[in-house]
Design a protein around this motif. Structure first.
Motif, short mmCIF file in Angstrom:
data_model
loop_
_atom_site.label_atom_id
_atom_site.label_comp_id
_atom_site.label_asym_id
_atom_site.label_seq_id
_atom_site.Cartn_x
_atom_site.Cartn_y
_atom_site.Cartn_z
N PHE A 157 -10.55 31.83 -0.35
CA PHE A 157 -9.69 30.73 0.55
C PHE A 157 -9.61 29.47 -0.40
O PHE A 157 -8.60 28.66 -0.06
N TYR A 158 -10.63 29.19 -0.85
CA TYR A 158 -10.60 27.82 -1.83
C TYR A 158 -9.48 27.84 -2.63
O TYR A 158 -8.85 27.13 -2.82
N LEU A 159 -9.29 29.07 -3.38
CA LEU A 159 -8.21 29.00 -4.34
C LEU A 159 -6.81 29.21 -3.55
O LEU A 159 -5.95 28.50 -4.23
N ARG A 160 -6.86 30.13 -2.46
CA ARG A 160 -5.43 30.07 -1.75
C ARG A 160 -5.09 28.56 -1.27
O ARG A 160 -4.03 28.29 -1.39
N SER A 161 -6.07 27.76 -0.97
CA SER A 161 -5.72 26.45 -0.10
C SER A 161 -5.18 25.67 -1.35
O SER A 161 -4.74 24.43 -1.20
N ARG A 162 -5.14 26.19 -2.61
CA ARG A 162 -4.63 25.14 -3.79
C ARG A 162 -3.36 25.94 -4.28
O ARG A 162 -2.81 25.48 -5.31
N GLY A 163 -2.90 26.94 -3.70
CA GLY A 163 -1.60 27.49 -3.87
C GLY A 163 -1.64 28.54 -4.58
O GLY A 163 -0.52 29.16 -4.84
N ILE A 164 -2.75 29.44 -4.98
CA ILE A 164 -2.99 30.74 -5.89
C ILE A 164 -2.79 31.52 -4.56
O ILE A 164 -3.69 31.66 -3.76
N SER A 165 -2.25 32.65 -5.06
CA SER A 165 -1.76 33.83 -4.05
C SER A 165 -3.22 34.61 -3.89
O SER A 165 -4.07 34.52 -4.75
N ALA A 166 -3.47 35.35 -2.81
CA ALA A 166 -4.50 35.99 -2.63
C ALA A 166 -4.61 37.02 -3.49
O ALA A 166 -5.83 37.03 -4.00
N LEU A 216 -8.76 36.58 -10.15
CA LEU A 216 -9.58 35.71 -10.91
C LEU A 216 -10.86 35.45 -10.67
O LEU A 216 -11.89 35.19 -11.39
N LEU A 217 -11.09 35.80 -9.53
CA LEU A 217 -12.78 35.74 -8.87
C LEU A 217 -13.45 37.05 -9.68
O LEU A 217 -14.79 36.75 -10.27
N GLU A 220 -14.84 32.80 1.26
CA GLU A 220 -14.59 31.46 1.13
C GLU A 220 -14.15 31.17 -0.41
O GLU A 220 -13.41 29.97 -0.30
N HIS A 221 -14.60 31.86 -1.27
CA HIS A 221 -14.11 31.34 -2.62
C HIS A 221 -12.35 31.69 -2.56
O HIS A 221 -11.78 31.12 -3.23
#
Lengths: 449, 253
Positions: free
Chosen positions: A392-401, A407-408, A389-390
């Motif tokens: 996905f949250y970052l990806r939904s803002r444009g950050i690549s998987a 980052l996490l 879920e974390h």
């Protein structure tokens, strides 16, 4: 057959002990000779622990037991300026005491202008100091701990930090330990004593590093005494070579209303073991034990903690985190004892492990022993992978998987690192993690107050 | 050309079909509200648009700005201009809001062929948008959503939207759990971001939010289909009569 091997190990250490003879510490403090004798005798009785020993169930030290280590000397010419430079923390400008294989090296140390009465330097040189006489080897018990017994038997030198009553040391003190014994399987047993008298305040970093290519053993014991109302902010940074073994015990004794915190940060060594124990032996104490380790390959990192609430109205906080890659293994054992007298204890323990590979493994074991009836104790442990879920949250803002994952991992580590109050140390570790995660280092985390 | 064109969308979770054929067109400049009872598929629709992998699209298509949206990874969708305001924004201890947002904005800008913003320009932009949402600037230095109140989290979502400047924003129950003051602040933020270039889909259970974000169109979702569409009056009618009068004919099919 096992018995035979074990007895050979013991003989080796007994032989090294005889060769060593009396040490500088003994000559300043006659009782210590007896203590050292008792310690080697005790080691002879108990030998190295095996995985049948509850406290060592997941940490097999037979690679240490099988190696014929020789006591490493304090010849500081072996400390290259490059080694020293990588061991330093850029930006730390306070007093720095350098130790080579546990021996104080005044030539490489810069102790600057210490406040009046404050001592930072060689334990051997301070052997006859009242605080050394009063506290050395009085807190770290070797009866049931082979490595503490060995350290006690072989103690020659290490760091002594003394902060008199009411004195505040502004600059953090760096106790910098370097291990080097090229071509030999060297061992060192640094022995440290930190005494903060009542209402004093001090920040101390113990750092350990050594040569990358050699097999060596660092077996350190640090005793800390925090007097009434003293504030001791302690850090231990372990960046030993990846073929080495690092065993450490930090034994803390806290008096009334003292505040002791420690953060144990481990990256290196093939096998590392940290025992951090504190006794809250006065009302109103606060004890904070935090730690993080980041390991990979076939490294093993073991953190054992023991918080002993002996008196009422104390609080303890504990947060340990591990990040494991490849086939690495982590162990966390957190024991909290609340004695019958220790009413109104408030204690919180958290252990979180992040497994970045299917083959990494963690054993976590919280142990609460509560004998008082009016206490608040919580503990929790999580072991897992990065939360989808974390990601996905970052990806939904444009950050690549891929970046999101890195980052996490960084965030997981930084949750501990950001609590470090020595700014240059915090920055250094943050950079290290950012680089390891291939994240651009053009930013520094700025946590608000 | 519609900004987003959803045609006959069927989607399942763990093999259970939740959406049974949704058709929806949103043009730039329009605000569409999607209302419906619990379990009607509102959040599934929001999830499918943003690219959550828990949902499997079994039939139909979504065209966004002329491109096949379903073919894109979540981060590509974000870079193309899709923004989802989460119903439950996650807390990420250890990453500051500032860094998170800078990384996101620069990813989006890079995708658009724009230059990455440096720290100074980024801060200038952040300050401007912080004011828009009436947010406490110190929140920017805290970890992402960590220790934020429900209202602060939702405000932070809209703040991120303001910074990322998407073409399409999907607000998934942004009103849930907000008191009236927080609701007004969030709504004001959204209204400030209404514009001729942007489409907004407001997913909500209650009409209350639509008093403050007045939609151009209202669609009622029940049992995975849009069962009724109309103007803003439809929301008021739903508020008065509840959902049951809408659900019945579907149950009777």
């Amino acid at each position: 057959m096992t018995t035979l091997e074990v007895s050979k190990d013991i003989e080796l250490y007994q032989g090294e002990f005889s060769k060593l003879g009396a040490t500088a510490l003994d000559s300043g403090n006659a009782d210590l000779g007896k203590v050292r004798q008792a310690a080697i005798a005790r080691f002879g009785e108990i030998g190295f622990p095996t995985t049948r020993d509850e406290e060592w169930r997941f940490t097999n030290v037979s690679p240490i037991a099988r190696t014929s280590f020789k006591l490493a000397g304090g010849d500081f010419n072996q400390v290259s300026s490059e080694m020293l430079k990588t061991a330093e923390i850029p930006g730390m400008k306070g007093p720095q005491a350098v130790f080579c294989n546990g021996h104080f090296v005044s030539e490489l140390s810069s102790l600057g202008n210490l406040p009046k009465g404050v001592i930072v330097g060689s334990l051997a040189a301070a052997a006859s100091h009242p605080a050394v006489r009063h506290h050395l080897a009085k807190h770290a018990n070797f009866e049931n701990h082979a490595f503490v017994a060995l350290n006690t038997a072989f103690m020659q030198d290490g760091a002594f930090v003394y902060v008199p009553k009411g004195v505040v040391v502004e600059e953090p003190i760096h106790l910098l330990f370097v291990s080097t014994s090229p071509g030999e399987t060297g061992m060192s047993h640094p022995r440290n004593l930190i005494v903060a008298e009542s209402n004093s305040q001090v920040q101390i970093l113990e750092s350990y590093s050594g040569t990358e290519e050699d097999v060596y053993l660092t077996n350190v014991v640090t005793e800390v005494v925090a007097g009434d109302g003293a504030v001791v902010d302690h850090y231990k940074l372990q960046r030993e070579g990846h073929k080495s073994y690092h065993i450490a015990t930090i034994q803390v004794y806290q008096e009334r209303s003292s505040n002791f915190s420690t953060q144990s940060i481990s990256f290196g060594a093939a096998i590392s073991r940290n025992d951090v124990n504190t006794i809250l032996d006065g009302e109103g104490c606060v004890g904070t034990l935090n730690g993080i380790y980041m390991i990979g390959g076939s490294q093993l990192a073991d953190n054992h903690t023991r918080i002993d609430h002996a008196k009422p109205n104390c609080e303890s906080h504990e947060l340990y985190k591990g990040i494991l890659e490849d086939k690495s293994r982590g162990v966390f054992n957190g024991r909290i004892i609340v004695r019958q007298d220790a009413q109104k204890t408030n204690s919180k323990q958290t252990n979180k492990s992040l497994l970045l590979s299917d083959q990494a493994l963690v054993n976590t074991n919280p142990q609460l022993e509560i004998f008082a009836d009016d206490v608040k104790c919580t503990h929790g442990a999580t072991i897992g992978q990065i939360d989808e879920e974390h990601i996905f949250y970052l990806r939904s803002r444009g950050i690549s998987a891929a970046v999101a994952r890195h980052l996490l991992v960084y965030a997981f580590a930084n949750d501990i690192i950001r609590r470090i109050k020595i700014e240059p140390l915090r920055a250094e570790l943050e950079m290290r993690v950012l680089k390891a995660q291939e994240i651009p280092t053009d930013f520094v985390f700025t946590e608000g107050a | 050309m519609a900004l987003i064109d959803i045609k006959n969308l069927h989607a399942s979770v763990n093999g259970n079909e939740i959406l049974h054929g949704i058709d929806l067109k949103v043009n730039a400049g329009e605000v569409h509200a999607i209302m419906g009872p619990n379990g009607s598929g509102k959040s599934t629709l929001a999830g499918v648009i943003s690219g959550r992998d828990a949902y499997e699209v079994t039939e139909g298509s979504i065209t966004f700005n002329g491109k096949d949206l379903l073919d894109m990874e979540p981060e590509e969708r974000a870079c193309e201009g899709v923004f989802l305001a989460f119903q439950y924004p996650v807390e990420i201890p250890g990453v500051s809001n500032t860094y998170f947002l800078k990384a996101a904005l620069n990813a989006v800008r890079k995708h658009r062929g724009e230059e990455e913003l440096d720290a100074m320009d980024f801060l200038r932009l952040v300050r401007e948008k912080v004011k828009l949402l009436g947010m406490d600037e110190s929140l920017m230095n805290r970890s992402v959503n960590e220790g934020f109140s429900g209202g602060e989290k939702k405000r932070n979502e809209i703040f991120q939207m303001a910074v990322l400047d998407p073409k399409l924003a999907v607000l998934d129950e942004t009103d849930s759990g907000l008191d009236i003051d927080a609701l007004k602040i969030v709504a004001n933020g959204v209204n400030a971001l209404r514009g001729a270039d942007r489409g907004i889909i407001v997913v909500t259970h209650y009409q209350r939010l639509l008093n403050y974000i007045v939609p151009d169109f209202v669609h009622v979702l029940a049992n995975g289909r849009i069962v009724k569409s109309g103007g803003k009056e439809l929301a008021l009618e739903l508020e008065e009569k509840g959902y049951s009068w809408i659900e019945e004919p579907v149950g009777a099919r």
